[in-house]
Design a protein around this motif. Structure first.
Motif, PDB file in Angstrom:
ATOM      1  N   TYR A 272       0.814  -1.208   0.000  1.00 43.10           N
ATOM      2  CA  TYR A 272       0.000   0.000   0.000  1.00 43.10           C
ATOM      3  C   TYR A 272       0.853   1.267   0.000  1.00 43.10           C
ATOM      4  O   TYR A 272       0.348   2.364  -0.167  1.00 43.10           O
ATOM      5  CB  TYR A 272      -0.926   0.023   1.222  1.00 43.10           C
ATOM      6  N   SER A 273       2.148   1.101   0.203  1.00 43.88           N
ATOM      7  CA  SER A 273       3.030   2.260   0.261  1.00 43.88           C
ATOM      8  C   SER A 273       3.257   2.840  -1.127  1.00 43.88           C
ATOM      9  O   SER A 273       3.277   2.123  -2.121  1.00 43.88           O
ATOM     10  CB  SER A 273       4.376   1.857   0.863  1.00 43.88           C
ATOM     11  N   GLN A 274       3.443   4.140  -1.177  1.00 43.03           N
ATOM     12  CA  GLN A 274       3.703   4.807  -2.455  1.00 43.03           C
ATOM     13  C   GLN A 274       5.192   4.906  -2.743  1.00 43.03           C
ATOM     14  O   GLN A 274       5.606   5.566  -3.677  1.00 43.03           O
ATOM     15  CB  GLN A 274       3.055   6.198  -2.465  1.00 43.03           C
ATOM     16  N   GLY A 275       6.003   4.282  -1.905  1.00 41.55           N
ATOM     17  CA  GLY A 275       7.426   4.162  -2.217  1.00 41.55           C
ATOM     18  C   GLY A 275       8.281   5.296  -1.702  1.00 41.55           C
ATOM     19  O   GLY A 275       9.273   5.078  -1.031  1.00 41.55           O
ATOM     20  N   THR A 276       7.912   6.543  -2.008  1.00 38.76           N
ATOM     21  CA  THR A 276       8.763   7.674  -1.641  1.00 38.76           C
ATOM     22  C   THR A 276       8.290   8.379  -0.373  1.00 38.76           C
ATOM     23  O   THR A 276       8.950   9.286   0.106  1.00 38.76           O
ATOM     24  CB  THR A 276       8.801   8.704  -2.784  1.00 38.76           C
ATOM     25  N   GLU A 277       7.154   7.971   0.178  1.00 44.02           N
ATOM     26  CA  GLU A 277       6.618   8.661   1.347  1.00 44.02           C
ATOM     27  C   GLU A 277       7.281   8.173   2.630  1.00 44.02           C
ATOM     28  O   GLU A 277       7.784   7.057   2.713  1.00 44.02           O
ATOM     29  CB  GLU A 277       5.099   8.468   1.430  1.00 44.02           C
ATOM     30  N   SER A 278       7.268   9.019   3.661  1.00 43.28           N
ATOM     31  CA  SER A 278       7.807   8.648   4.965  1.00 43.28           C
ATOM     32  C   SER A 278       6.814   7.760   5.696  1.00 43.28           C
ATOM     33  O   SER A 278       5.636   7.665   5.316  1.00 43.28           O
ATOM     34  CB  SER A 278       8.081   9.904   5.794  1.00 43.28           C
ATOM     35  N   TYR A 279       7.274   7.136   6.789  1.00 40.88           N
ATOM     36  CA  TYR A 279       6.371   6.320   7.597  1.00 40.88           C
ATOM     37  C   TYR A 279       5.221   7.174   8.137  1.00 40.88           C
ATOM     38  O   TYR A 279       4.076   6.723   8.228  1.00 40.88           O
ATOM     39  CB  TYR A 279       7.122   5.681   8.766  1.00 40.88           C
ATOM     40  N   GLN A 280       5.537   8.413   8.512  1.00 43.69           N
ATOM     41  CA  GLN A 280       4.507   9.300   9.045  1.00 43.69           C
ATOM     42  C   GLN A 280       3.448   9.607   7.987  1.00 43.69           C
ATOM     43  O   GLN A 280       2.239   9.581   8.266  1.00 43.69           O
ATOM     44  CB  GLN A 280       5.139  10.598   9.547  1.00 43.69           C
ATOM     45  N   GLN A 281       3.874   9.897   6.764  1.00 41.37           N
ATOM     46  CA  GLN A 281       2.932  10.171   5.680  1.00 41.37           C
ATOM     47  C   GLN A 281       2.106   8.926   5.358  1.00 41.37           C
ATOM     48  O   GLN A 281       0.905   9.010   5.106  1.00 41.37           O
ATOM     49  CB  GLN A 281       3.700  10.629   4.438  1.00 41.37           C
ATOM     50  N   PHE A 282       2.773   7.767   5.391  1.00 45.91           N
ATOM     51  CA  PHE A 282       2.084   6.511   5.124  1.00 45.91           C
ATOM     52  C   PHE A 282       1.025   6.261   6.193  1.00 45.91           C
ATOM     53  O   PHE A 282      -0.099   5.827   5.901  1.00 45.91           O
ATOM     54  CB  PHE A 282       3.105   5.373   5.097  1.00 45.91           C
ATOM     55  N   ALA A 283       1.364   6.541   7.452  1.00 46.24           N
ATOM     56  CA  ALA A 283       0.425   6.317   8.552  1.00 46.24           C
ATOM     57  C   ALA A 283      -0.818   7.184   8.398  1.00 46.24           C
ATOM     58  O   ALA A 283      -1.939   6.747   8.689  1.00 46.24           O
ATOM     59  CB  ALA A 283       1.114   6.601   9.884  1.00 46.24           C
ATOM     60  N   VAL A 284      -0.638   8.405   7.926  1.00 45.69           N
ATOM     61  CA  VAL A 284      -1.785   9.296   7.709  1.00 45.69           C
ATOM     62  C   VAL A 284      -2.715   8.711   6.655  1.00 45.69           C
ATOM     63  O   VAL A 284      -3.945   8.715   6.802  1.00 45.69           O
ATOM     64  CB  VAL A 284      -1.308  10.700   7.286  1.00 45.69           C
TER      65      VAL A 284
END
Length: 313
Positions: A272-284
């Motif tokens: 589900y990750s977009q690859g370049t995002e941080s863990y914090q951005q992913f969590a949001v």
């Protein structure tokens, strides 16, 4: 059937794309092959947010934002591939842009792109060495799983991928030199989640073997086999988890964000990750996904693993 077809030089190329950018390229390749007017250096292909949302099972609102953001980065993305210098009959490493032009139509959810001249023959003139697969096979895969799936099925005739050196494999996965440098991080965040996603969501089952020079891992080889599909049955039916709960539990905002932070670091959430995002951005983003009943049911095994215990009415 929507068929993605690439020259093997492009399959084996090294490049860095986010998951959204990679999916846009795949949709554009399909558009390029299906269009009646052909593809040349003047042709702009259109990818619509609704089309993107339908193919990759996300909301149209999110698709609008993703296409808009991707349009700003895609022009600067490069691809490195090997070819033969016919005059000297020697290998040549070529670096080119994916696109020669890209734009986003505000308010319409449309990204327009024009493939670079060097890329066009690799997606349209495929008389010799090429690989094809159905778009649906990678629709549920994350960034690294999509790249690995392409690398594997280029060897579909043998079911075996010879040893790939660690450096070469990292390049093919699109990793920067400072990403996942420690082997246990590389395995936990890239290789093993990619294998798991491929085995759960595609038409093949894959395994890998590591190779060493002394005590140091120097490369990997792969084996895979086609899943057996019974008559009248889809692969999706074979891989559906029968334990996925058919319910939706409302969570408080505090609960959603707390569990989303835990889930963002799980290897199985990598798809589900977009690859370049941080863990914090992913969590949001995960917290937003938990608001949607369909996504809630899909993510529930990870939510439960993170310690969530629902109270049902």
């Amino acid at each position: 059937m929507q068929l993605v077809v690439k020259d093997n030089a492009l399959i084996n190329a090294s490049y860095t794309l986010s998951l959204v950018e990679q999916r846009i390229v795949l949709l554009a390749i399909i558009e390029a092959r299906e269009t009646q007017k052909g593809v040349d250096t003047e042709t702009f292909l259109e990818i619509h947010a609704q089309h993107y949302a339908d193919r990759f099972d996300i909301s149209v609102k999110n698709a609008y934002a993703m296409l808009s953001e991707a349009s700003q980065a895609l022009f600067n993305r490069q691809v490195t591939f090997m070819m033969i210098d016919e005059k000297r009959n020697k290998p040549e490493k070529r670096v080119v842009r994916w696109v020669s032009g890209v734009s986003y139509v505000d308010g319409s959810g449309i990204i327009k792109l024009r493939f670079a001249p060097e890329i066009i023959p690799l997606i349209t003139q495929l008389e010799k060495n090429f690989t094809s697969y159905e778009l649906s096979q990678v629709a549920s895969l994350g960034l690294y799983a999509t790249r690995l799936y392409e690398l594997l099925i280029a060897w579909r005739s043998t079911g075996k991928v010879p040893e790939i050196s660690l450096d070469d494999f990292r390049d093919k996965m699109g990793l920067a030199s400072n990403e996942y440098k420690l082997m246990h991080n590389f395995k936990n965040r890239v290789l093993e989640p990619a294998i798991k996603q491929i085995n759960e969501h595609t038409d093949i089952t894959a395994t890998y073997e590591q190779h060493k020079q002394g005590r140091t891992i120097s490369g990997f080889s792969f084996k895979f086999k086609q899943k057996k599909v019974r008559k009248g049955e889809r692969c999706e039916d074979l891989i559906r988890d029968p334990n996925t709960p058919d319910f939706f539990v409302k969570m408080t905002d505090a609960q959603r964000h707390s569990f989303a932070n835990k889930m963002s670091e799980m290897p199985e959430m990598g798809k589900y990750s977009q690859g370049t995002e941080s863990y914090q951005q992913f969590a949001v983003r995960i917290a937003e996904m938990l608001l949607e009943p369909k996504k809630f049911r899909e993510l529930y095994p990870c939510l439960e693993k993170a310690g969530f215990q629902p109270t049902l009415n």
